[in-house]
Scaffold this motif. Structure first.
Motif, PDB file in Angstrom:
ATOM      1  N   THR A  18      23.736  -1.760 -15.362  1.00 13.84           N
ATOM      2  CA  THR A  18      23.734  -0.961 -13.428  1.00 13.84           C
ATOM      3  C   THR A  18      22.549  -1.830 -13.240  1.00 13.84           C
ATOM      4  O   THR A  18      22.271  -3.119 -13.745  1.00 13.84           O
ATOM      5  N   THR A  19      22.401  -1.890 -12.316  1.00 12.55           N
ATOM      6  CA  THR A  19      21.331  -3.023 -11.156  1.00 12.55           C
ATOM      7  C   THR A  19      20.201  -3.013 -11.724  1.00 12.55           C
ATOM      8  O   THR A  19      19.156  -2.032 -12.169  1.00 12.55           O
ATOM      9  N   ASN A  20      19.567  -4.047 -12.200  1.00 15.52           N
ATOM     10  CA  ASN A  20      18.039  -4.794 -12.705  1.00 15.52           C
ATOM     11  C   ASN A  20      18.149  -4.282 -13.917  1.00 15.52           C
ATOM     12  O   ASN A  20      17.428  -3.370 -14.623  1.00 15.52           O
ATOM     13  N   SER A  21      19.263  -3.936 -14.924  1.00 16.46           N
ATOM     14  CA  SER A  21      19.027  -3.586 -15.769  1.00 16.46           C
ATOM     15  C   SER A  21      19.562  -4.322 -17.134  1.00 16.46           C
ATOM     16  O   SER A  21      19.754  -4.727 -18.403  1.00 16.46           O
TER      17      SER A  21
ATOM     18  N   VAL B 205      12.667  -5.921 -10.060  1.00 22.00           N
ATOM     19  CA  VAL B 205      12.144  -7.018 -10.058  1.00 22.00           C
ATOM     20  C   VAL B 205      11.068  -7.672 -10.189  1.00 22.00           C
ATOM     21  O   VAL B 205      10.607  -8.161  -9.426  1.00 22.00           O
ATOM     22  N   PRO B 206       9.795  -7.589 -11.091  1.00 17.45           N
ATOM     23  CA  PRO B 206      10.470  -7.519 -12.679  1.00 17.45           C
ATOM     24  C   PRO B 206      10.006  -5.720 -13.042  1.00 17.45           C
ATOM     25  O   PRO B 206      10.058  -5.181 -12.129  1.00 17.45           O
ATOM     26  N   PRO B 207      10.552  -5.658 -13.821  1.00 17.72           N
ATOM     27  CA  PRO B 207      10.939  -3.905 -14.233  1.00 17.72           C
ATOM     28  C   PRO B 207       9.821  -3.848 -14.433  1.00 17.72           C
ATOM     29  O   PRO B 207       8.298  -3.956 -15.070  1.00 17.72           O
ATOM     30  N   VAL B 208       9.161  -2.276 -14.565  1.00 16.37           N
ATOM     31  CA  VAL B 208       8.285  -1.054 -14.535  1.00 16.37           C
ATOM     32  C   VAL B 208       7.782  -1.276 -15.588  1.00 16.37           C
ATOM     33  O   VAL B 208       8.945  -0.212 -16.343  1.00 16.37           O
ATOM     34  N   VAL B 209       7.096  -1.706 -16.566  1.00 20.50           N
ATOM     35  CA  VAL B 209       7.416  -1.535 -18.678  1.00 20.50           C
ATOM     36  C   VAL B 209       6.142  -0.971 -19.073  1.00 20.50           C
ATOM     37  O   VAL B 209       6.626   0.238 -19.983  1.00 20.50           O
ATOM     38  N   THR B 210       5.064  -1.203 -18.437  1.00 20.30           N
ATOM     39  CA  THR B 210       3.884  -0.945 -19.191  1.00 20.30           C
ATOM     40  C   THR B 210       3.435   0.004 -18.912  1.00 20.30           C
ATOM     41  O   THR B 210       3.195   0.171 -17.266  1.00 20.30           O
TER      42      THR B 210
ATOM     43  N   TYR C 222       2.306   0.242  -9.627  1.00 18.89           N
ATOM     44  CA  TYR C 222       3.196   0.727  -8.547  1.00 18.89           C
ATOM     45  C   TYR C 222       3.118   2.389  -7.873  1.00 18.89           C
ATOM     46  O   TYR C 222       3.302   2.608  -7.047  1.00 18.89           O
ATOM     47  N   ARG C 223       2.431   3.081  -8.696  1.00 19.36           N
ATOM     48  CA  ARG C 223       2.447   4.907  -8.150  1.00 19.36           C
ATOM     49  C   ARG C 223       1.228   4.404  -6.833  1.00 19.36           C
ATOM     50  O   ARG C 223       1.175   4.524  -6.401  1.00 19.36           O
TER      51      ARG C 223
ATOM     52  N   LEU D 123       6.633  10.681 -10.301  1.00 21.10           N
ATOM     53  CA  LEU D 123       6.376  10.923 -11.455  1.00 21.10           C
ATOM     54  C   LEU D 123       7.154  10.162 -12.161  1.00 21.10           C
ATOM     55  O   LEU D 123       7.944   9.389 -11.816  1.00 21.10           O
ATOM     56  N   MET D 124       6.080   8.955 -12.721  1.00 21.85           N
ATOM     57  CA  MET D 124       6.153   7.614 -13.023  1.00 21.85           C
ATOM     58  C   MET D 124       7.248   7.817 -14.070  1.00 21.85           C
ATOM     59  O   MET D 124       7.162   8.568 -15.182  1.00 21.85           O
ATOM     60  N   THR D 125       8.125   6.168 -14.444  1.00 20.42           N
ATOM     61  CA  THR D 125       8.687   6.623 -15.733  1.00 20.42           C
ATOM     62  C   THR D 125       8.799   4.835 -15.606  1.00 20.42           C
ATOM     63  O   THR D 125       8.115   4.176 -15.006  1.00 20.42           O
ATOM     64  N   LEU D 126       8.566   4.445 -17.282  1.00 24.23           N
ATOM     65  CA  LEU D 126       8.516   3.501 -17.662  1.00 24.23           C
ATOM     66  C   LEU D 126       9.837   2.952 -18.266  1.00 24.23           C
ATOM     67  O   LEU D 126      10.906   3.704 -19.241  1.00 24.23           O
ATOM     68  N   TYR D 127       9.767   1.887 -18.141  1.00 20.60           N
ATOM     69  CA  TYR D 127      12.044   0.816 -18.177  1.00 20.60           C
ATOM     70  C   TYR D 127      11.554   0.605 -19.768  1.00 20.60           C
ATOM     71  O   TYR D 127      10.291  -0.319 -20.437  1.00 20.60           O
TER      72      TYR D 127
END
Ligand code: DOR
Ligand code: ZN
Length: 351
Positions: free
Chosen positions: A112-115, A49-54, A61-62, A78-82
């Motif tokens: 789900t959580t924070n979606s 919160v807030p999501p990892v978008v960019t 975050y990494r 291994l990172m993902t983008l929301y």
């Protein structure tokens, strides 16, 4: 050694976790060592919160994860983008090219959580999906519809028909991972579609069914999403996991929430399995008579699908007296209860 000689020691390549929630701040600091103790790499979920978008947010975050890693421990997030409806295909491509993000995560909005920032209209993300197909970047999918008219136990099966099949038809070259599958329907769908499709399975969905949550009293620590289904679905998941089929691999979905957040009139979804996941899995595979297939599930199939080399290091599991693991851990954010498989664990990860 004959097949009948019981295995009491098993050395496997070091596992990876292809779906993990580490959170942020004090919670991150408290839970990260449990994953780093056993896993070399993990696909990190972006539903902060807030999501990892960019790409920039994922890089930040990494860095926070690496800063929280205790001295002497090795671990590669291994990172993902929301994915949102405003996700920029060029930013996604840059994150991939620069090695910042391994995959993109698709949450249907509200699943789900924070979606809440997830996707409502899948046509709005078509350009991103096409770019990902072009560059070979995988899409991790939370496969549940959010339609309130659909029974919660049917939301995964309905998602396959309503969302996943159309996406795969429109963007057939997109490499998809159906995450934390919970149904025979999803297992069958993956088995029947050999191209560009794989699935992760969690530790807890191999162990609990919906009775675990609801029979004889409500047990919030077993509540997660997708919610555990009937026993016949759990059995289908175990069969898929122990089959050695390369399209099924471990994503623990270890998802810590504090006890106050879980134990309330509207409690959070998630099981915290990081501390005892490998011991649990060894019990499941042993009970199925398939201990030798554990390595494929935890350490080989995932890297193969993600087109990464398997880990060179190994870990050894040894069978012995019941494993002592904490019932709950104290985090800076509050106490977090550890997943209770409901049976004693005898497989120790050798130090
Ligand atoms: O049980 C779950 N918990 N399922 C999810 O999809 C999200 C996760 C979380 O972030 O807590
Ligand atoms: Zn998750």
């Amino acid at each position: 050694m004959s097949d009948k000689t019981p295995i009491t020691r098993l050395t496997i390549r070091r596992p990876d976790d292809w779906h993990l929630h580490l959170r942020d701040g004090e919670m991150l600091e408290s839970v990260l060592p449990y994953s780093a103790a056993h896993f070399a790499r993990a696909i990190i979920m972006p539903n902060l919160v807030p999501p990892v978008v960019t790409a920039e947010q994922a890089a930040g975050y990494r860095d926070r994860i690496m800063a929280a890693l205790p001295d002497g421990m090795r671990f590669t997030p291994l990172m993902t983008l929301y994915m949102t409806e405003d996700t920029d295909p060029a930013d996604v491509a840059r994150a991939h090219a620069e090695g910042i993000a391994t995959a993109v995560k698709l949450y249907p909005a509200g699943a789900t959580t924070n979606s809440a920032s997830g996707v409502r209209d899948f046509d709005k993300v078509r350009a991103v999906l096409e770019k990902m197909a072009e560059i070979g970047m995988p899409l991790c999918v939370h496969g549940e519809v959010t339609d309130h008219a659909i029974d919660i136990f049917d939301r995964e099966a309905t998602f396959i028909d309503r969302v996943l099949k159309p996406i795969r038809k429109k963007v057939p070259d997109l490499r998809v991972i159906m995450e934390h599958v919970t149904t025979q329907d999803a297992v069958d769908f993956v088995r029947d579609n050999p191209k560009n499709l794989a699935a992760t399975i969690t530790t807890h969905h191999l162990i609990i069914n919906r009775n675990s949550i609801l029979a004889g009293g409500i047990r919030p620590h077993y509540y997660c999403l997708p919610v555990a289904k009937r026993e016949r679905h759990r059995i289908a998941l175990v069969q898929a996991a122990v089959s050695g089929d390369p399209r099924f691999f471990l994503g623990t979905d270890s998802a810590p929430h504090t006890d106050p957040a879980k134990l309330q009139s509207c409690g959070c979804a998630g099981c915290f399995t990081a501390p005892n996941t490998l011991s649990c899995l060894a019990e499941v595979f042993e009970a199925a008579g398939k201990l030798k297939a554990l390595e494929s599930f935890t350490s080989l199939n995932g890297p193969a699908y993600y087109r990464l080399p398997p880990n060179e290091e190994t870990i050894t599991l040894v069978k012995g007296d019941p494993v002592a693991y904490p019932e709950r851990i104290d985090t800076g954010a509050g106490p977090v209860t550890v997943f209770d498989p409901g049976f004693p664990l005898h497989w120790h990860v050798e130090a």
